[in-house]
Design a protein around this motif. Structure first.
Motif, mmCIF file in Angstrom:
data_model
loop_
_atom_site.group_PDB
_atom_site.id
_atom_site.type_symbol
_atom_site.label_atom_id
_atom_site.label_comp_id
_atom_site.label_asym_id
_atom_site.label_seq_id
_atom_site.Cartn_x
_atom_site.Cartn_y
_atom_site.Cartn_z
ATOM 1 N N TRP A 53 0.853 -1.180 0.000
ATOM 2 C CA TRP A 53 0.000 0.000 0.000
ATOM 3 C C TRP A 53 0.889 1.230 0.000
ATOM 4 O O TRP A 53 2.092 1.128 0.269
ATOM 5 C CB TRP A 53 -0.910 -0.007 1.230
ATOM 6 N N ALA A 54 0.299 2.365 -0.319
ATOM 7 C CA ALA A 54 1.042 3.620 -0.231
ATOM 8 C C ALA A 54 0.254 4.545 0.682
ATOM 9 O O ALA A 54 -0.872 4.934 0.355
ATOM 10 C CB ALA A 54 1.205 4.250 -1.613
ATOM 11 N N ALA A 55 0.834 4.857 1.817
ATOM 12 C CA ALA A 55 0.103 5.670 2.793
ATOM 13 C C ALA A 55 -0.370 6.980 2.165
ATOM 14 O O ALA A 55 -1.489 7.437 2.428
ATOM 15 C CB ALA A 55 1.003 5.959 4.000
ATOM 16 N N GLY A 56 0.463 7.546 1.298
ATOM 17 C CA GLY A 56 0.111 8.823 0.679
ATOM 18 C C GLY A 56 -1.116 8.732 -0.214
ATOM 19 O O GLY A 56 -1.793 9.731 -0.464
ATOM 20 N N ALA A 57 -1.400 7.519 -0.710
ATOM 21 C CA ALA A 57 -2.542 7.364 -1.611
ATOM 22 C C ALA A 57 -3.841 7.107 -0.859
ATOM 23 O O ALA A 57 -4.925 7.178 -1.442
ATOM 24 C CB ALA A 57 -2.277 6.216 -2.586
ATOM 25 N N LEU A 58 -3.757 6.816 0.412
ATOM 26 C CA LEU A 58 -4.965 6.513 1.193
ATOM 27 C C LEU A 58 -5.531 7.824 1.736
ATOM 28 O O LEU A 58 -5.413 8.134 2.918
ATOM 29 C CB LEU A 58 -4.651 5.535 2.335
ATOM 30 N N ASN A 59 -6.166 8.561 0.811
ATOM 31 C CA ASN A 59 -6.516 9.930 1.135
ATOM 32 C C ASN A 59 -7.916 10.051 1.705
ATOM 33 O O ASN A 59 -8.802 10.614 1.076
ATOM 34 C CB ASN A 59 -6.379 10.780 -0.129
ATOM 35 N N PHE A 60 -8.118 9.481 2.865
ATOM 36 C CA PHE A 60 -9.422 9.617 3.508
ATOM 37 C C PHE A 60 -9.215 9.632 5.018
ATOM 38 O O PHE A 60 -8.129 9.282 5.511
ATOM 39 C CB PHE A 60 -10.377 8.484 3.094
ATOM 40 N N ASP A 61 -10.226 10.073 5.742
ATOM 41 C CA ASP A 61 -10.077 10.245 7.184
ATOM 42 C C ASP A 61 -9.753 8.922 7.884
ATOM 43 O O ASP A 61 -10.277 7.883 7.530
ATOM 44 C CB ASP A 61 -11.377 10.812 7.786
ATOM 45 N N GLN A 62 -8.894 9.010 8.891
ATOM 46 C CA GLN A 62 -8.517 7.845 9.695
ATOM 47 C C GLN A 62 -8.001 6.671 8.850
ATOM 48 O O GLN A 62 -8.246 5.507 9.149
ATOM 49 C CB GLN A 62 -9.693 7.373 10.570
ATOM 50 N N ALA A 63 -7.270 7.022 7.787
ATOM 51 C CA ALA A 63 -6.714 5.956 6.942
ATOM 52 C C ALA A 63 -5.711 5.105 7.710
ATOM 53 O O ALA A 63 -5.418 3.982 7.319
ATOM 54 C CB ALA A 63 -6.064 6.551 5.702
ATOM 55 N N GLU A 64 -5.185 5.631 8.827
ATOM 56 C CA GLU A 64 -4.261 4.825 9.633
ATOM 57 C C GLU A 64 -4.932 3.537 10.111
ATOM 58 O O GLU A 64 -4.263 2.526 10.317
ATOM 59 C CB GLU A 64 -3.725 5.632 10.825
ATOM 60 N N LEU A 65 -6.252 3.584 10.258
ATOM 61 C CA LEU A 65 -6.946 2.372 10.701
ATOM 62 C C LEU A 65 -6.953 1.319 9.598
ATOM 63 O O LEU A 65 -6.964 0.119 9.871
ATOM 64 C CB LEU A 65 -8.372 2.713 11.143
ATOM 65 N N THR A 66 -6.931 1.775 8.363
ATOM 66 C CA THR A 66 -6.854 0.831 7.246
ATOM 67 C C THR A 66 -5.452 0.235 7.159
ATOM 68 O O THR A 66 -5.283 -0.963 6.923
ATOM 69 C CB THR A 66 -7.249 1.536 5.935
ATOM 70 N N VAL A 67 -4.428 1.080 7.374
ATOM 71 C CA VAL A 67 -3.061 0.563 7.424
ATOM 72 C C VAL A 67 -2.960 -0.474 8.544
ATOM 73 O O VAL A 67 -2.380 -1.548 8.382
ATOM 74 C CB VAL A 67 -2.042 1.706 7.666
ATOM 75 N N GLN A 68 -3.556 -0.138 9.668
ATOM 76 C CA GLN A 68 -3.519 -1.068 10.798
ATOM 77 C C GLN A 68 -4.262 -2.358 10.470
ATOM 78 O O GLN A 68 -3.787 -3.451 10.775
ATOM 79 C CB GLN A 68 -4.142 -0.396 12.021
ATOM 80 N N MET A 69 -5.415 -2.215 9.830
ATOM 81 C CA MET A 69 -6.210 -3.398 9.481
ATOM 82 C C MET A 69 -5.421 -4.342 8.585
ATOM 83 O O MET A 69 -5.373 -5.546 8.821
ATOM 84 C CB MET A 69 -7.498 -2.945 8.774
ATOM 85 N N LEU A 70 -4.758 -3.782 7.572
ATOM 86 C CA LEU A 70 -4.041 -4.693 6.675
ATOM 87 C C LEU A 70 -2.762 -5.227 7.331
ATOM 88 O O LEU A 70 -2.376 -6.384 7.103
ATOM 89 C CB LEU A 70 -3.801 -4.055 5.304
ATOM 90 N N SER A 71 -2.146 -4.416 8.194
ATOM 91 C CA SER A 71 -0.949 -4.913 8.885
ATOM 92 C C SER A 71 -1.311 -6.026 9.868
ATOM 93 O O SER A 71 -0.580 -7.008 10.010
ATOM 94 C CB SER A 71 -0.256 -3.769 9.641
ATOM 95 N N GLU A 72 -2.454 -5.863 10.544
ATOM 96 C CA GLU A 72 -2.890 -6.916 11.474
ATOM 97 C C GLU A 72 -3.316 -8.167 10.706
ATOM 98 O O GLU A 72 -3.124 -9.281 11.174
ATOM 99 C CB GLU A 72 -4.034 -6.390 12.356
ATOM 100 N N MET A 73 -3.862 -7.956 9.513
ATOM 101 C CA MET A 73 -4.226 -9.118 8.698
ATOM 102 C C MET A 73 -2.966 -9.907 8.323
ATOM 103 O O MET A 73 -2.962 -11.134 8.350
ATOM 104 C CB MET A 73 -4.970 -8.672 7.439
ATOM 105 N N VAL A 74 -1.894 -9.177 7.993
ATOM 106 C CA VAL A 74 -0.631 -9.849 7.676
ATOM 107 C C VAL A 74 -0.146 -10.649 8.889
ATOM 108 O O VAL A 74 0.260 -11.804 8.778
ATOM 109 C CB VAL A 74 0.430 -8.829 7.210
ATOM 110 N N LYS A 75 -0.228 -10.032 10.066
ATOM 111 C CA LYS A 75 0.163 -10.773 11.274
ATOM 112 C C LYS A 75 -0.695 -12.031 11.437
ATOM 113 O O LYS A 75 -0.181 -13.105 11.755
ATOM 114 C CB LYS A 75 -0.003 -9.896 12.513
ATOM 115 N N ASP A 76 -2.024 -11.878 11.219
ATOM 116 C CA ASP A 76 -2.916 -13.038 11.334
ATOM 117 C C ASP A 76 -2.471 -14.155 10.400
ATOM 118 O O ASP A 76 -2.453 -15.328 10.772
ATOM 119 C CB ASP A 76 -4.359 -12.650 10.970
#
Ligand SMILES: [Zn+2]
Lengths: 419, 554
Positions: free
Chosen positions: A249-272
């Protein structure tokens, strides 16, 4: 005229280091392995060679003295841009420490989405060579990968040989969210990527469902934001069945509010995924115009990423309060030093506070800054180091020509001395 | 510049001086026995009644490299508790678990340390390690380059390349990464984790390469010896933190066939499986094995209670331990077909049975190893505790009643599982000087450091005697670096830039032919862009390289 080969690029972020260039005096021509990002960046010609104060050409020494005066007179200066090589960023840190400035990398508001996720739960990530040799399944979330990096597929996915894949063209590519802008993701065997499109703003919901499916949670709905749940179910199963999936993913391209939660969601999915008998890694895209360099250097010198404030006499970190754009808008800053050694189009933000610009020769301003000091470009005018997007590899930049332009570090260290 | 240090009580194991009153002379940064007759003394320090030692050397401390910076980024809340103000002569920063680079240099110097060695330099991340260390003031630095999970070496082993080819590759890599030693971390295990193996015992095969950790240790320890590198292969063994790993560790020592080998943070590899909690001390067995095997040295990796962060190349074991993350966040990375890393914050608690026993096991090893030249004082900073805890650790070693007072406060079941209370040994000042100076310099292979003898560089620490050894060691009266006074009364008064210690073993040029092919086929950069050049360290005008001697190669 000289021909230089194996030239590393600080512009594309992926650390391409196989360019060939022809140098004739101050002119540089990319003769092999260029791309739409690197070629113009290397070939940009030098226009300004002397510093200016209030629009008048002055000696470098005078411009440095004036810059120091402006910083000294300021109660809360900002070191903005922060786009340079390692030594340039060291210079930024030295000036900021002495002047009590805020250091704020120009890409930080995008990168903040990653830092917030990192600092809340962490992640499992990988680097380019692992992708090149191991990745059998690439999930691209919310970014046009080839638009971001034109040579990514050529260099790291459709490479002829890999150590651990029998046939690299069998790699599966899936886009979630944005569709690709071209065909770079189509495999050499002609198989095109699978694309599940949705609006950026729907990615939080789509990613949440995908992670739930990875965790074998029951989803009652049949579709989510226009994507069939069965399609997501297929992705979830493939992620678990493949040996070494990568989610990028590219953090700069996730141009919406609280996109950090989406980064977290996909990072936690990777951990899962790493708990269900397979390997998977995340891969954040970035690394342009020195942003990883700024975060790395600020990281070891202050212990914080590149949005830190030094006015208390020690480093403080706040990813929101020290946003220089907001500070300038709110009148919380009274001087700006804009450092941009790579890109003439990246001009300082509009502001009425005294402005110093230490930037690549050729930058054009709507409003002439109080001080303008043209500097050489790392990797063209002087040697240096720049971090690649994976933040692990610092590439050794070469000096290609003798332009006589000072480096960012030389200018900033002189300002620091004059303070 | 001629300096006279008059009448101090000198502890200099390298010169065989144990607590004798002696006047020292320093000319232009180095010790001389007697100044030329007519030469005027520029500065004299009266050290009567003071304790004088060489500057201390931390032979294993994570002060430079990518995983340390990940650790910094991960825990801003820890930095906020320890802000470090800028002064007229020092830069601002943050301290505690993973300090900023400038702060690390000041705090080391303020404890009397004048050198630190980063033990885990990934070849592909060597630039970062050296760039970070270039921003550590005062200290000399250097590092050990990590091999053993890199695909290039494992491919060589699978292809049954001969030892000579491996020697060339090891020597080439040391030069490319500017290293003074070679380290192996969970031999082959970081690589195996990328193939989804979750553990790798000493004789277990890597699923892809069919190579065992034992084979990797054998070829690397042989290579280090045969290319003449003085620092023995630096080994972070298999099964870190796993109850029962004491067997593996002893097997590792005995299995190396007498080759020189250094086992790092051995405390984490000294666990049995006895008792109600199936976790017991292997400290005595490990110490006995070190005492018996003269080819083996070890640093302890003592844990001390409190918040810290663990940063290791061993992502296989770090991933296995991520459930203990406190606060609950962590990072693992696979890195460039080269290695990996794992970063997990930890809070060691004295009322936690396992942590309490880990504390006791480390101390048992310190106290039961007979020869102080074979054991080294480390916390594996920041993994067992931040380096700023060293004065406290020294007091635990030197003061039995203090140690027993502390022992009485830890988890009661852990107290029952350790023999610590019955150990009477108290370290002497001379022994502390061996652990932290002379022994470390000898082990690393530093020609002219860690000594107060003629010809050595004048790195000096001066303490005031104090029966409270923690107080004594946390605040030296004076610290000199290369003869320059840098610390007075435990505060930095002047900053300098130390050198980078390396060795430059020779290799056969043909090694680059196959490396170049490998890089072009599989890596993401050109071989020519991978190798570090000397000017990358020296071009800023403050860095320098110091190459040390090698053992003669027969
Ligand atoms: Zn360590």
């Amino acid at each position: 005229m000289t021909e230089i080969t194996e030239v590393p690029s600080p512009f594309c972020g992926i650390g391409a280091d196989d360019l060939s260039v022809q140098v004739d005096g101050n002119s540089v021509k990319v003769t092999a392995n260029g791309c739409t990002v690197n070629t113009p960046a290397f070939e940009q010609s030098i226009t300004d060679t002397s510093a200016r104060v209030n629009g008048e050409e002055v000696s470098l020494g005078l411009a440095i003295a004036k810059a120091a005066d402006l910083l000294r007179a300021s109660n809360q200066p900002i070191m903005g841009g922060c786009a340079s090589d390692v030594n340039g960023m060291r210079g930024v840190m030295a000036v900021a420490d002495k002047a009590g400035a805020v250091v704020d990398n120009m890409n930080f508001t995008g990168a903040r989405r990653n830092f917030l996720a990192l600092q809340d739960t962490g992640w499992m990530n990988t680097t380019l060579a692992e992708i090149k040799n191991r990745c059998d399944y690439l999930l691209v979330v919310g970014v046009d990968l080839e638009g971001f990096s034109p040579r990514f597929f050529e260099r790291y996915l459709w490479n002829k040989e890999s150590m651990f894949l029998d046939d690299t063209s069998n790699r599966e590519i899936v886009y979630l969210g944005k569709a690709p802008s071209g065909n770079a993701s189509t495999s050499p065997a002609g198989v095109s990527a699978k694309v599940l499109e949705c609006a950026d703003a729907n990615l939080p919901e789509v990613m949440a469902v995908l992670r739930a499916l990875v965790k074998n949670k029951k989803i009652v709905a049949e579709s989510v934001c226009g994507i069939a749940v069965s399609e997501l179910q297929t992705i979830a199963e493939q992620l678990k069945a493949t040996k070494y999936s990568v989610v990028t993913w590219a953090a700069g391209a996730l141009n919406f509010d609280q996109a950090e939660l989406t980064v977290q969601m996909l990072s936690e999915m990777v951990k899962d995924l790493n708990t269900v008998d397979t390997r998977s890694s995340g891969f954040p895209l970035g690394g342009k115009e020195g942003d990883q360099t700024a975060n790395q250097v600020c990281g070891w010198i202050s212990a914080y990423p590149a949005r830190a404030k030094f006015s208390a006499g020690y480093p403080e970190y706040d990813p929101f309060l020290f946003d220089s754009a907001v500070m300038l808008e709110n009148g919380e800053a009274d001087a700006l030093c804009w450092v941009q050694a790579f890109n003439i189009a990246s001009v300082p933000p509009k502001t009425d506070v005294p402005t110093i610009v230490v930037a690549r020769s050729g930058m054009v301003f709507d409003k002439e800054p109080d001080v303008f000091i043209p500097v050489g470009t790392p990797g063209i005018d002087h040697a240096g180091h720049a971090y690649r997007l994976d933040s692990v590899v610092a590439i050794r930049l070469k000096k290609l020509r003798h332009s006589g332009l000072p480096s960012t570090a030389e200018v900033l260290n002189a300002i620091e001395q004059a303070l | 510049m001629l300096i006279k240090l008059t009448g101090g009580t000198v502890y200099d194991p390298a010169s065989g001086i144990d607590g004798q009153v002696k006047t020292l002379f320093v000319l232009d940064g180095k010790f001389i026995n007697q100044p030329p007759a007519e030469m005027p003394i520029d500065k004299e320090y009266d050290l009567k009644g003071k304790v004088v030692m060489a500057g201390a050397i931390d032979m294993h401390t994570h002060i430079g490299g990518g995983k340390g910076n990940i650790a910094r980024m991960l825990i801003p809340e820890d930095h906020r508790k320890d802000p470090v103000y800028r002064s007229d002569i020092t830069r601002s920063g943050c301290g505690h678990a993973m300090p900023s680079s400038f702060t690390a240099g000041y705090r080391y110097a303020e404890m009397g340390y004048t050198a630190g060695f980063e033990p885990a330099i990934l070849p592909v991340n060597a630039r970062q390690a050296h760039m970070e260390m270039a921003d550590i003031p005062i200290l000399d630095k250097g590092g050990y380059v990590m091999l053993g999970s890199d695909d290039y070496l494992l491919r060589m082993l699978t292809a049954k390349k001969d030892q000579k080819a491996i020697n060339d590759y090891v020597a080439w890599t040391m030069n490319a990464a500017k290293a003074i030693g070679v380290k192996v971390v969970n031999p082959g295990g970081i690589n195996a984790f990328k193939f989804n193996q979750r553990q790798l015992d000493l004789d277990e095969k890597n699923a892809h390469y069919n190579v065992t950790p034992r084979e990797i240790l054998q070829v690397l320890a042989t290579a280090v010896k045969e290319i003449g590198v003085k620092h023995p292969l630096h080994v972070h063994g298999c099964n870190l933190g796993v109850p029962g790993n004491v067997e593996t560790t002893i097997d590792t020592m005995q299995g190396i066939g007498g080759l020189p080998m250094h086992l790092t943070h051995i405390q984490f590899h000294s666990y049995g499986t006895e008792g109600d909690f199936k976790f017991s001390s292997g400290g005595a067995a490990i110490a006995e094995a070190i005492n018996k095997n003269k080819n083996i040295t070890a640093d302890v990796g003592q844990i001390l209670f409190g918040q810290t962060i663990t940063a290791s190349g061993d992502n296989m074991r770090q991933h296995a331990n991520h459930g203990f993350a406190n606060p609950n966040k962590w990072v693992c990375m696979d890195i460039e077909c080269d290695a990996g890393c794992g970063v997990v914050p930890f809070k060691y608690r004295d009322q936690n049975f396992v942590n309490a026993l880990q504390w006791a096991i480390g101390l048992e090893i310190f106290l039961l190893v007979d020869d102080p030249w074979c054991v080294f004082l480390t916390t594996d900073h920041p993994n067992g505790a931040p380096f700023t805890t060293y004065p406290h650790l020294i007091r635990l070693l030197m003061d039995k009643s203090f140690r027993n007072d502390m022992l009485a406060t830890i988890h009661p079941e852990a107290q029952k599982m350790t023999t610590l209370a019955s150990i009477d040994r108290e370290y002497s000042l001379q022994e502390i000087a061996i652990l932290t100076r002379a022994g470390a310099a000898k082990l690393i292979g530093l020609d002219d450091r860690g000594s107060l003898g003629e010809g050595a560089w004048a790195d000096i620490t001066v303490y005031t005697e104090n029966t409270d050894r923690e107080k004594m060691f946390e605040k030296p009266d004076y610290v000199f670096k290369d003869g320059e006074l840098v610390v007075v009364d435990g505060k930095v008064v002047h900053t300098t830039w130390g050198t980078t210690h390396i060795v430059t073993p020779e290799w056969d040029n043909s090694v680059e032919k196959s490396l170049e092919k490998y890089f072009d086929r599989f890596m993401t950069m050109k071989l020519g862009n991978f190798k570090m050049s000397n000017d990358e360290i020296t071009e800023d005008g403050r860095g320098s390289l110091t190459a040390h001697s090698l053992n003669s190669i027969s």
